[in-house]
Enzyme design. Structure first.
Site, PDB file in Angstrom:
ATOM      1  N   ASP A   1       0.535   9.006  -8.134  1.00  0.00           N
ATOM      2  CA  ASP A   1      -0.189   8.680  -9.366  1.00  0.00           C
ATOM      3  C   ASP A   1      -0.982   7.383  -9.190  1.00  0.00           C
ATOM      4  O   ASP A   1      -1.083   6.577 -10.101  1.00  0.00           O
ATOM      5  CB  ASP A   1       0.815   8.554 -10.521  1.00  0.00           C
ATOM      6  CG  ASP A   1       0.145   8.551 -11.883  1.00  0.00           C
ATOM      7  OD1 ASP A   1      -0.995   9.044 -11.990  1.00  0.00           O
ATOM      8  OD2 ASP A   1       0.763   8.044 -12.844  1.00  0.00           O
TER       9      ASP A   1
ATOM     10  N   ASP B   1       0.838  -1.187   0.000  1.00  0.00           N
ATOM     11  CA  ASP B   1       0.000   0.000   0.000  1.00  0.00           C
ATOM     12  C   ASP B   1       0.882   1.249   0.000  1.00  0.00           C
ATOM     13  O   ASP B   1       1.832   1.343   0.782  1.00  0.00           O
ATOM     14  CB  ASP B   1      -0.904  -0.019   1.229  1.00  0.00           C
ATOM     15  CG  ASP B   1      -1.786   1.199   1.303  1.00  0.00           C
ATOM     16  OD1 ASP B   1      -1.393   2.160   1.998  1.00  0.00           O
ATOM     17  OD2 ASP B   1      -2.838   1.218   0.659  1.00  0.00           O
TER      18      ASP B   1
END
Length: 200
Positions: free
Chosen positions: A137, A119
């Site tokens: 992004d 993550d």
């Protein structure tokens, strides 16, 4: 469709777009998350990509890059070509995205460019050696994951970048992503200086 695989984070699809260009999508009808010409890291097919890279003009001699959200590997591959001595860490939560990037979109890891399957927020919060430039992004099928839009997350990003470094965030406009205005306010509240570049 060149590749299609279900994952815990949705269906990863690679499509052949013609002219040796391939796209990464989340779902067969999903928007193009990445547009890649395998073997050509200078190909920047989506309009936001060269605009994001323009942020490097604000960064003096970058040697360490972090890209949150691998996608097809467009940004890390471009950085690797033009900053061959730099260290590049690309983070993606979805192993199927990394597999598609490496197998169908021409992305190649080496000793200076590595994929981390975790993550993005956990990775950022664990950073001990700051980066010169951080690209945010990461997208799901519809928007930036909510836990990557908070003041707490961006504060961790600020700690993970050098004081003379730059953070470049890709966020969709209000037409697509209703929290856009709130995200801009959060960036403004977190960083000393903010430049908003709108992409047609």
């Amino acid at each position: 469709v060149v590749y299609e695989k279900s994952s815990a984070y949705g269906t990863v699809v690679v499509t052949d777009e013609g002219d040796d260009v391939r796209a990464l999508r989340f779902g067969r009808d999903g928007v193009r998350q990445s547009l890649v010409k395998p073997g050509d890291p200078d190909f920047l097919g989506l309009a936001y990509t060269p605009v994001a890279l323009a942020g490097l003009a604000l960064c003096n001699e970058p040697r360490r890059f972090l890209v949150i959200g691998l996608g097809g590997g467009t940004i890390p591959a471009f950085l690797h070509k033009h900053y061959p001595d730099a260290e590049i860490d690309a983070v993606d939560i979805n192993p199927e995205v990394a597999f598609a990037a490496k197998t169908y979109l021409g992305f190649r890891e080496d000793e200076r460019m590595r994929i981390h399957l975790t993550d993005g927020r956990k990775f950022i919060e664990a950073v001990r050696q700051p980066y010169d430039a951080i690209f945010l992004d990461a997208f799901g099928a519809e928007a930036v994951p909510a836990h990557l839009t908070t003041r707490e997350f961006l504060s961790a990003v600020r700690r993970a970048v050098r004081t003379d470094g730059v953070v470049i965030g890709n966020i969709w406009s209000t037409a697509v992503s209703p929290p856009y205005d709130a995200m801009v306010r959060t960036y403004r509240a977190t960083f000393d200086e903010l430049h908003v570049l709108r992409v047609a």
